[in-house]
Design an enzyme around this catalytic site. Structure first.
Site, PDB file in Angstrom:
ATOM      1  N   HIS A 206     -26.642  41.448  16.380  1.00  0.00           N
ATOM      2  CA  HIS A 206     -27.618  42.460  15.947  1.00  0.00           C
ATOM      3  C   HIS A 206     -27.710  43.692  16.839  1.00  0.00           C
ATOM      4  O   HIS A 206     -28.483  44.598  16.557  1.00  0.00           O
ATOM      5  CB  HIS A 206     -29.014  41.847  15.776  1.00  0.00           C
ATOM      6  CG  HIS A 206     -29.738  41.659  17.075  1.00  0.00           C
ATOM      7  ND1 HIS A 206     -29.543  40.565  17.857  1.00  0.00           N
ATOM      8  CD2 HIS A 206     -30.634  42.437  17.728  1.00  0.00           C
ATOM      9  CE1 HIS A 206     -30.288  40.663  18.940  1.00  0.00           C
ATOM     10  NE2 HIS A 206     -30.953  41.795  18.887  1.00  0.00           N
TER      11      HIS A 206
HETATM   12  C1  UD1 Z   1     -34.920  44.921  19.079  1.00  0.00           C
HETATM   13  C2  UD1 Z   1     -34.747  45.389  20.521  1.00  0.00           C
HETATM   14  C3  UD1 Z   1     -33.795  44.457  21.260  1.00  0.00           C
HETATM   15  C4  UD1 Z   1     -34.170  42.989  21.063  1.00  0.00           C
HETATM   16  C5  UD1 Z   1     -34.224  42.691  19.565  1.00  0.00           C
HETATM   17  C6  UD1 Z   1     -34.539  41.252  19.253  1.00  0.00           C
HETATM   18  C7  UD1 Z   1     -34.980  47.809  20.955  1.00  0.00           C
HETATM   19  C8  UD1 Z   1     -34.247  49.062  21.193  1.00  0.00           C
HETATM   20  N1  UD1 Z   1     -34.215  46.751  20.596  1.00  0.00           N
HETATM   21  O1  UD1 Z   1     -33.768  45.227  18.333  1.00  0.00           O
HETATM   22  O2  UD1 Z   1     -33.816  44.775  22.646  1.00  0.00           O
HETATM   23  O3  UD1 Z   1     -33.203  42.142  21.671  1.00  0.00           O
HETATM   24  O4  UD1 Z   1     -35.225  43.538  19.005  1.00  0.00           O
HETATM   25  O5  UD1 Z   1     -34.378  40.953  17.884  1.00  0.00           O
HETATM   26  O6  UD1 Z   1     -36.182  47.775  21.066  1.00  0.00           O
HETATM   27  N2  UD1 Z   1     -35.803  45.180  10.847  1.00  0.00           N
HETATM   28  C9  UD1 Z   1     -36.338  44.536   9.741  1.00  0.00           C
HETATM   29  N3  UD1 Z   1     -37.388  43.699   9.927  1.00  0.00           N
HETATM   30  C10 UD1 Z   1     -37.938  43.466  11.140  1.00  0.00           C
HETATM   31  C11 UD1 Z   1     -37.407  44.139  12.257  1.00  0.00           C
HETATM   32  C12 UD1 Z   1     -36.346  44.979  12.102  1.00  0.00           C
HETATM   33  O7  UD1 Z   1     -35.883  44.714   8.626  1.00  0.00           O
HETATM   34  O8  UD1 Z   1     -38.891  42.671  11.236  1.00  0.00           O
HETATM   35  C13 UD1 Z   1     -34.640  46.055  10.692  1.00  0.00           C
HETATM   36  C14 UD1 Z   1     -34.983  47.452  10.314  1.00  0.00           C
HETATM   37  O9  UD1 Z   1     -34.040  47.861   9.376  1.00  0.00           O
HETATM   38  C15 UD1 Z   1     -34.800  48.226  11.614  1.00  0.00           C
HETATM   39  C16 UD1 Z   1     -33.686  47.464  12.269  1.00  0.00           C
HETATM   40  O10 UD1 Z   1     -33.910  46.108  11.877  1.00  0.00           O
HETATM   41  O11 UD1 Z   1     -34.527  49.546  11.382  1.00  0.00           O
HETATM   42  C17 UD1 Z   1     -33.666  47.543  13.773  1.00  0.00           C
HETATM   43  O12 UD1 Z   1     -34.937  47.236  14.264  1.00  0.00           O
HETATM   44  P1  UD1 Z   1     -35.338  47.462  15.803  1.00  0.00           P
HETATM   45  O13 UD1 Z   1     -36.776  47.670  15.873  1.00  0.00           O
HETATM   46  O14 UD1 Z   1     -34.412  48.432  16.470  1.00  0.00           O
HETATM   47  O15 UD1 Z   1     -35.096  46.027  16.390  1.00  0.00           O
HETATM   48  P2  UD1 Z   1     -33.846  45.144  16.735  1.00  0.00           P
HETATM   49  O16 UD1 Z   1     -32.548  45.586  16.235  1.00  0.00           O
HETATM   50  O17 UD1 Z   1     -34.258  43.766  16.352  1.00  0.00           O
END
Ligand code: UD1
Length: 357
Positions: A206
Site C-alpha cells: 500500500h
Molecule cells: C497511511 C500512512 C502510512 C501508514 C498507513 C497504514 C501517511 C502519509 N501514510 O497511508 O504511514 O503506514 O496509513 O495503513 O499518512 N483510503 C480509503 N479508506 C480508508 C483510508 C484510505 O479508501 O479508510 C484510500 C483513499 O483512497 C486514500 C488512500 O487510501 O486516498 C490513501 O490514504 P492515506 O490517508 O494516504 O493512507 P494510507 O495509504 O493508508
C-alpha cells in the site's frame, strides 16, 4: 496529567491500544497519580475495516473527538487536520499531546500542539529509511524536530536522534508494537483465522510508490510469475488503483478485504513467508519468526535485515523476487529486537514523571 492522544491510521490504533492499557494499569497502581487520556481520531482511515474493527477488538477507549477528515492530497489532508486539531487542543488545554509513528495525522498533531506551546511526545521516534521520497520519512523527521519527549524503540534510533542534533529528551523504551504482539498473538491464535488450508505467503502492498499504477502492475506481474500462492488483504488505496487500471491479480494472489489485527496476527503466524511494503508487518513477521521480504529499496527496521530475517527487494528491480522467496529463512539464532514487550508501561511512567518537571 491530561494527555491528548492523536491517532488516525490503522497501525496507530494498535499502538494506542497498548498505551491505553498501560495507562489504566498505571492509574490503578498509583491512586492519585492519574493520567487522564482523551483520544482524538483524525478520520484519516475511515473504512470500518481499517478503523472500527480495531477499536472493537482491541478494546480501545472510544475517541473523545472524531474529526472526520478523510482522504485528500498530502497538503489538503494535513492542513485540514492541523486546523481541526488546533481547535481541540485550544479547548482541552492538555499537558501533552502524544503522537505515534509517521503518518500525516502524526505530523499535523505535532505541529498544532507545538504552535500552541503544548509539549509533544512522539512514540516511535528516531526511525529513518533514508528515503526522502516517502511521505512517511518527511513526517518522521519533522515530528522528531518538534517533539519534546521522544520514545525510541531501540538504541539505533536514539543514536540517530543524537547524530541529527534533535533537541528533545530521548528515551529508549522498546517498541509498543512488540507489546501488542506479545499480548494479542496468543489470543489471535486461539481464534479462527482466514480459511487457508495450503501453504501460503501473506502479501500486503500500500505504499504510495508501490501503488503508482505502473509500479503496481509490475509488482503484481512479478508476484504471479513466482508461482507461489499469496493471501492478499487489499488496502483500499491499492484496491482503487487495481480497479481503475484493470490490473488482474488472478487466482495466485488471493485478494481479500482488509482484516482486523487479531486475524492478521493469526494469518502471519500460519504463513510460510511475508511479502510486504508495510513498516509494522516487517516487525510482526520477525516477532512471529516468519521470514519477510520487503518490497522497498530501504527500510527503517534495519536490524531485521542485518540478522538475515528480512530481505529487501527493490520494486525497481524485481528479478530477485523469485530467488528471495525460495531462499528466505528465519535464522534460528535471531536475537530479540525492539524491546521486551513492556514499552507502553515505560511510556506511561515517563509521561507522568516528566509532566511534573
Ligand atoms: C497511511 C500512512 C502510512 C501508514 C498507513 C497504514 C501517511 C502519509 N501514510 O497511508 O504511514 O503506514 O496509513 O495503513 O499518512 N483510503 C480509503 N479508506 C480508508 C483510508 C484510505 O479508501 O479508510 C484510500 C483513499 O483512497 C486514500 C488512500 O487510501 O486516498 C490513501 O490514504 P492515506 O490517508 O494516504 O493512507 P494510507 O495509504 O493508508
Amino acid at each position: 496529567m491530561n494527555l491528548l492522544t492523536v491517532v488516525g491510521a490503522r497501525p496507530q490504533f494498535v499502538k494506542a491500544a497498548t498505551l491505553s492499557r498501560a495507562i489504566a494499569r498505571h492509574n490503578a497502581a498509583r491512586p492519585g497519580a492519574a493520567i487522564v487520556e482523551k483520544i482524538v481520531h483524525t478520520g484519516q482511515h475511515y473504512d470500518a475495516n481499517l478503523s472500527d474493527v480495531f477499536f472493537q477488538e482491541l478494546e480501545i477507549p472510544a475517541p473523545a473527538f472524531h474529526l472526520g477528515i478523510g482522504s485528500g492530497s498530502h497538503g489538503a489532508q494535513t492542513g485540514r487536520m492541523l486546523e481541526a486539531i488546533e481547535a481541540v487542543i485550544g479547548d482541552e488545554k492538555p499537558d501533552a499531546v502524544l503522537v505515534y509513528g509517521d503518518t500525516n495525522s502524526t505530523l499535523a498533531a505535532a505541529l498544532a500542539a507545538a504552535k500552541l506551546h503544548v509539549r509533544v511526545a512522539h512514540v516511535e521516534a528516531g526511525l529513518r529509511s533514508f528515503n526522502r521520497r516517502m511521505p512517511e520519512e518527511r513526517n518522521r523527521i519533522e515530528t522528531d524536530r518538534i517533539a519534546r519527549l521522544l520514545f525510541c524503540p531501540d538504541e539505533r534510533s536514539a543514536e540517530m536522534l543524537a547524530a541529527e542534533g534533535v533537541r528533545g529528551r530521548a528515551e529508549v523504551v522498546g517498541d509498543v508494537m512488540a507489546d501488542a504482539t506479545r499480548v494479542f498473538a496468543p489470543i489471535a491464535q486461539r481464534r479462527a483465522a482466514v480459511d487457508v488450508s495450503d501453504q501460503y505467503v501473506v502479501l500486503t502492498i500500500h505504499r504510495e510508490a508501490n501503488t503508482e499504477p505502473e509500479a503496481l502492475r509490475r509488482i503484481v506481474q512479478a508476484l504471479k510469475e513466482t508461482g507461489w500462492t499469496f493471501v492478499f488483504p487489499v488496502h483500499p488505496r491499492t484496491r482503487n488503483v487495481l480497479a481503475a487500471h484493470g490490473i488482474e491479480v488472478g487466482p495466485q494472489l488471493r485478494a481479500i478485504e482488509p482484516i482486523g489485527y487479531l486475524e492478521m496476527l493469526a494469518l502471519v503466524a500460519g504463513a510460510s513467508r511475508v511479502v510486504t511494503d508495510s513498516g509494522g508487518l516487517q516487525k510482526e513477521a520477525y516477532w512471529l519468526r516468519i521470514p519477510c521480504i520487503t518490497l522497498r529499496p530501504s527500510t527503517e527496521w534495519v536490524d531485521t535485515v542485518l540478522v538475515g530475517a528480512n530481505t529487501l527487494v527493490d520494486p525497481a528491480d524485481l528479478t530477485r523476487l523469485g530467488s528471495a522467496l525460495v531462499e528466505a529463512r528465519f535464522p534460528a539464532d535471531a536475537p530479540p529486537l525492539y524491546g521486551d514487550g513492556h514499552a507502553a508501561a515505560r511510556i506511561a511512567d515517563a509521561l507522568y514523571t516528566l509532566s511534573a518537571l
